[in-house]
Design a protein around this motif. Sequence first.
Motif, PDB file in Angstrom:
ATOM      1  N   LEU A 176       0.820  -1.213   0.000  1.00 60.28           N
ATOM      2  CA  LEU A 176       0.000   0.000   0.000  1.00 60.28           C
ATOM      3  C   LEU A 176       0.852   1.262   0.000  1.00 60.28           C
ATOM      4  CD1 LEU A 176      -2.778   1.384   0.220  1.00 60.28           C
ATOM      5  CD2 LEU A 176      -2.624   1.107   2.706  1.00 60.28           C
ATOM      6  N   LYS A 177       1.955   1.232   0.720  1.00 64.19           N
ATOM      7  CA  LYS A 177       2.846   2.394   0.818  1.00 64.19           C
ATOM      8  C   LYS A 177       3.346   2.822  -0.557  1.00 64.19           C
ATOM      9  CE  LYS A 177       7.295   3.654   2.962  1.00 64.19           C
ATOM     10  NZ  LYS A 177       8.334   3.178   3.924  1.00 64.19           N
ATOM     11  N   TYR A 178       3.797   1.866  -1.341  1.00 59.02           N
ATOM     12  CA  TYR A 178       4.376   2.204  -2.644  1.00 59.02           C
ATOM     13  C   TYR A 178       3.307   2.396  -3.713  1.00 59.02           C
ATOM     14  CZ  TYR A 178       8.595   1.114  -0.176  1.00 59.02           C
ATOM     15  OH  TYR A 178       9.598   1.132   0.752  1.00 59.02           O
ATOM     16  N   ARG A 179       2.160   1.740  -3.545  1.00 56.07           N
ATOM     17  CA  ARG A 179       1.052   2.017  -4.463  1.00 56.07           C
ATOM     18  C   ARG A 179       0.617   3.471  -4.316  1.00 56.07           C
ATOM     19  NH1 ARG A 179      -3.790  -1.017  -2.843  1.00 56.07           N
ATOM     20  NH2 ARG A 179      -2.382  -2.781  -3.100  1.00 56.07           N
ATOM     21  N   LEU A 180       0.549   3.940  -3.073  1.00 55.53           N
ATOM     22  CA  LEU A 180       0.178   5.325  -2.819  1.00 55.53           C
ATOM     23  C   LEU A 180       1.236   6.284  -3.365  1.00 55.53           C
ATOM     24  CD1 LEU A 180      -1.589   7.494  -1.539  1.00 55.53           C
ATOM     25  CD2 LEU A 180      -0.459   7.032   0.652  1.00 55.53           C
ATOM     26  N   ALA A 181       2.508   5.950  -3.179  1.00 57.08           N
ATOM     27  CA  ALA A 181       3.586   6.813  -3.678  1.00 57.08           C
ATOM     28  C   ALA A 181       3.501   6.973  -5.191  1.00 57.08           C
ATOM     29  CB  ALA A 181       4.943   6.238  -3.275  1.00 57.08           C
ATOM     30  N   LEU A 182       3.320   5.863  -5.909  1.00 59.48           N
ATOM     31  CA  LEU A 182       3.219   5.933  -7.365  1.00 59.48           C
ATOM     32  C   LEU A 182       1.938   6.641  -7.793  1.00 59.48           C
ATOM     33  CD1 LEU A 182       4.484   2.368  -8.377  1.00 59.48           C
ATOM     34  CD2 LEU A 182       5.749   4.519  -8.372  1.00 59.48           C
ATOM     35  N   MET A 183       0.878   6.447  -7.025  1.00 60.69           N
ATOM     36  CA  MET A 183      -0.381   7.118  -7.335  1.00 60.69           C
ATOM     37  C   MET A 183      -0.220   8.635  -7.244  1.00 60.69           C
ATOM     38  SD  MET A 183      -4.114   6.596  -5.530  1.00 60.69           S
ATOM     39  CE  MET A 183      -4.265   4.911  -6.134  1.00 60.69           C
ATOM     40  N   LEU A 184       0.546   9.107  -6.259  1.00 62.76           N
ATOM     41  CA  LEU A 184       0.743  10.546  -6.100  1.00 62.76           C
ATOM     42  C   LEU A 184       1.616  11.127  -7.209  1.00 62.76           C
ATOM     43  CD1 LEU A 184       1.197  10.908  -2.228  1.00 62.76           C
ATOM     44  CD2 LEU A 184      -0.785  11.537  -3.613  1.00 62.76           C
ATOM     45  N   VAL A 185       2.595  10.353  -7.674  1.00 64.64           N
ATOM     46  CA  VAL A 185       3.413  10.820  -8.800  1.00 64.64           C
ATOM     47  C   VAL A 185       2.512  11.111  -9.997  1.00 64.64           C
ATOM     48  CG1 VAL A 185       5.216  10.196 -10.452  1.00 64.64           C
ATOM     49  CG2 VAL A 185       5.490   9.608  -8.046  1.00 64.64           C
ATOM     50  N   TYR A 186       1.573  10.188 -10.256  1.00 67.71           N
ATOM     51  CA  TYR A 186       0.674  10.377 -11.400  1.00 67.71           C
ATOM     52  C   TYR A 186      -0.443  11.370 -11.111  1.00 67.71           C
ATOM     53  CZ  TYR A 186      -3.122   9.598 -14.683  1.00 67.71           C
ATOM     54  OH  TYR A 186      -4.132   9.798 -15.591  1.00 67.71           O
ATOM     55  N   SER A 187      -1.124  11.221  -9.994  1.00 65.74           N
ATOM     56  CA  SER A 187      -2.339  12.005  -9.761  1.00 65.74           C
ATOM     57  C   SER A 187      -2.067  13.452  -9.367  1.00 65.74           C
ATOM     58  CB  SER A 187      -3.191  11.344  -8.671  1.00 65.74           C
ATOM     59  OG  SER A 187      -2.515  11.340  -7.423  1.00 65.74           O
ATOM     60  N   SER A 188      -0.839  13.747  -8.902  1.00 63.19           N
ATOM     61  CA  SER A 188      -0.509  15.112  -8.498  1.00 63.19           C
ATOM     62  C   SER A 188       0.656  15.703  -9.285  1.00 63.19           C
ATOM     63  CB  SER A 188      -0.183  15.159  -6.998  1.00 63.19           C
ATOM     64  OG  SER A 188      -1.292  14.733  -6.228  1.00 63.19           O
ATOM     65  N   GLY A 189       1.232  14.910 -10.191  1.00 68.73           N
ATOM     66  CA  GLY A 189       2.331  15.414 -11.012  1.00 68.73           C
ATOM     67  C   GLY A 189       3.608  15.651 -10.234  1.00 68.73           C
ATOM     68  N   LEU A 190       3.851  14.831  -9.204  1.00 69.40           N
ATOM     69  CA  LEU A 190       5.041  15.009  -8.377  1.00 69.40           C
ATOM     70  C   LEU A 190       6.259  14.342  -9.011  1.00 69.40           C
ATOM     71  CD1 LEU A 190       3.611  14.237  -4.809  1.00 69.40           C
ATOM     72  CD2 LEU A 190       3.923  16.470  -5.883  1.00 69.40           C
ATOM     73  N   ARG A 191       7.417  14.917  -8.784  1.00 65.54           N
ATOM     74  CA  ARG A 191       8.669  14.240  -9.107  1.00 65.54           C
ATOM     75  C   ARG A 191       8.886  13.153  -8.058  1.00 65.54           C
ATOM     76  NH1 ARG A 191       9.561  19.791  -9.791  1.00 65.54           N
ATOM     77  NH2 ARG A 191      10.180  20.393 -11.916  1.00 65.54           N
ATOM     78  N   VAL A 192       9.676  12.146  -8.400  1.00 70.29           N
ATOM     79  CA  VAL A 192       9.867  11.047  -7.455  1.00 70.29           C
ATOM     80  C   VAL A 192      10.545  11.536  -6.180  1.00 70.29           C
ATOM     81  CG1 VAL A 192      12.057  10.329  -8.516  1.00 70.29           C
ATOM     82  CG2 VAL A 192      10.746   8.698  -7.155  1.00 70.29           C
ATOM     83  N   GLY A 193      11.489  12.480  -6.302  1.00 67.56           N
ATOM     84  CA  GLY A 193      12.139  13.023  -5.111  1.00 67.56           C
ATOM     85  C   GLY A 193      11.168  13.783  -4.230  1.00 67.56           C
ATOM     86  N   GLU A 194      10.273  14.555  -4.852  1.00 67.90           N
ATOM     87  CA  GLU A 194       9.266  15.299  -4.095  1.00 67.90           C
ATOM     88  C   GLU A 194       8.332  14.353  -3.360  1.00 67.90           C
ATOM     89  OE1 GLU A 194       9.026  19.106  -7.209  1.00 67.90           O
ATOM     90  OE2 GLU A 194       7.552  17.476  -7.299  1.00 67.90           O
ATOM     91  N   THR A 195       8.044  13.224  -3.972  1.00 66.15           N
ATOM     92  CA  THR A 195       7.191  12.221  -3.337  1.00 66.15           C
ATOM     93  C   THR A 195       7.897  11.596  -2.148  1.00 66.15           C
ATOM     94  OG1 THR A 195       6.229  11.725  -5.506  1.00 66.15           O
ATOM     95  CG2 THR A 195       5.849  10.126  -3.747  1.00 66.15           C
TER      96      THR A 195
END
Length: 281
Positions: A119-138
Motif C-alpha cells: 500500500l505504501k508504494y502504491r500510494l507513492a506511485l499514485m501521487l506521482v501520477y495524480s498530483s504530477g510530483l517528481r519522485v524526489g518530491e514524493t
Amino acid sequence: MTAFDPVEETRRHLRQAGRSPKTANSYLSHIRRLAGRFGEKVTNLSGDDLRRYLEELVEENKSLSYINQAQSAIRFFFTKVANKPNPLPGPGVATKKVPLHGIFTREEIKAILSHVQDLKYRLALMLVYSSGLRVGETAFLRRKNVDTEKMVIHVNDRSGKQIRDTILSRTAAGMIRDYLNLRSDDSTYLFPGRGRSSYVSARTIQRAFTEALVASGIDRHSTLGWLRHSFAVHLLEDGVDRKMVQQLLGIATPSMITPYMKLARNRDPLRVQSPLDRFFP
C-alpha cells in the motif's frame, strides 16, 4: 578467481590515471550507485540502458552538475575499466530539461497501480501520477503538507521551503487516510524510510515501479517519470489550460509545456466539466 568489483577496479584505474582525489571520489560515488542499481550486469548495459538511468536522475531532480558527473564517470568506467566503446557519445541527456520520451495510457496506469502489492508504494506511485510530483518530491513529502480537506498538496524541497501547490485527487486522499490509520509510527514523513533514513529513498520507489511494470506485462522501455508526464498530458487532453498545467508541475519556462501539448493528441472538449456541475456534484 576473484570476482570483478566495479568500484575497486574503477578506483585502481583512477589511481593509474592520476585523477585528483575530488574527481576520484565523485566517480567512485557514481559507479557505486550504478553498480548498486544494476548488480552484476553493470558491464553489459547498453547505451539505451544508461540513457534511461540518466533520465531517472533528471526525474529525481538531480542538479545538472550531478548528472554531468554521472555521465563522465560512466564513460570512464566503460572505456577505461571495462575496455569497451563509449556508450554515451554526444551530449547525452544532461541538456534535456524534460526527458519526454513517452507517456502511459490511462489503462496502462491503472494496470501498473493495480500490480503494486504494498500500500505504501502504491500510494507513492499514485501521487506521482495524480498530483504530477517528481519522485524526489514524493519521497520526502511530509504528512503536514497533505491537506485532505482542501484537497491540495504543498510541495516543499528537501530544506522545507515551499515550491508550489498541486492538486490532491479524492481517490488518493482516501487511500492516504487508510494508509495513515494502519501506521503506528510518529514519523513526520508520509513515506518514512528504514534505519537511519528519515524518508524512503527515491530508488526504492523506482524499484517498486519497475516491479509493477514487469508484473503488469507492459513491454515498453519506460521510466517512472512517465507517470508525471502522463499527468500533464491527460490534464491537457481533458481541457485543462496549459498555464495551469505548468503551475501544477512547477515548470518555470512556458516553452517546456510544448512537448506535452504535442503528445496530447486526444483533446476532447466534451471532457471539460460544466461550471454548473460544480454546484451540484
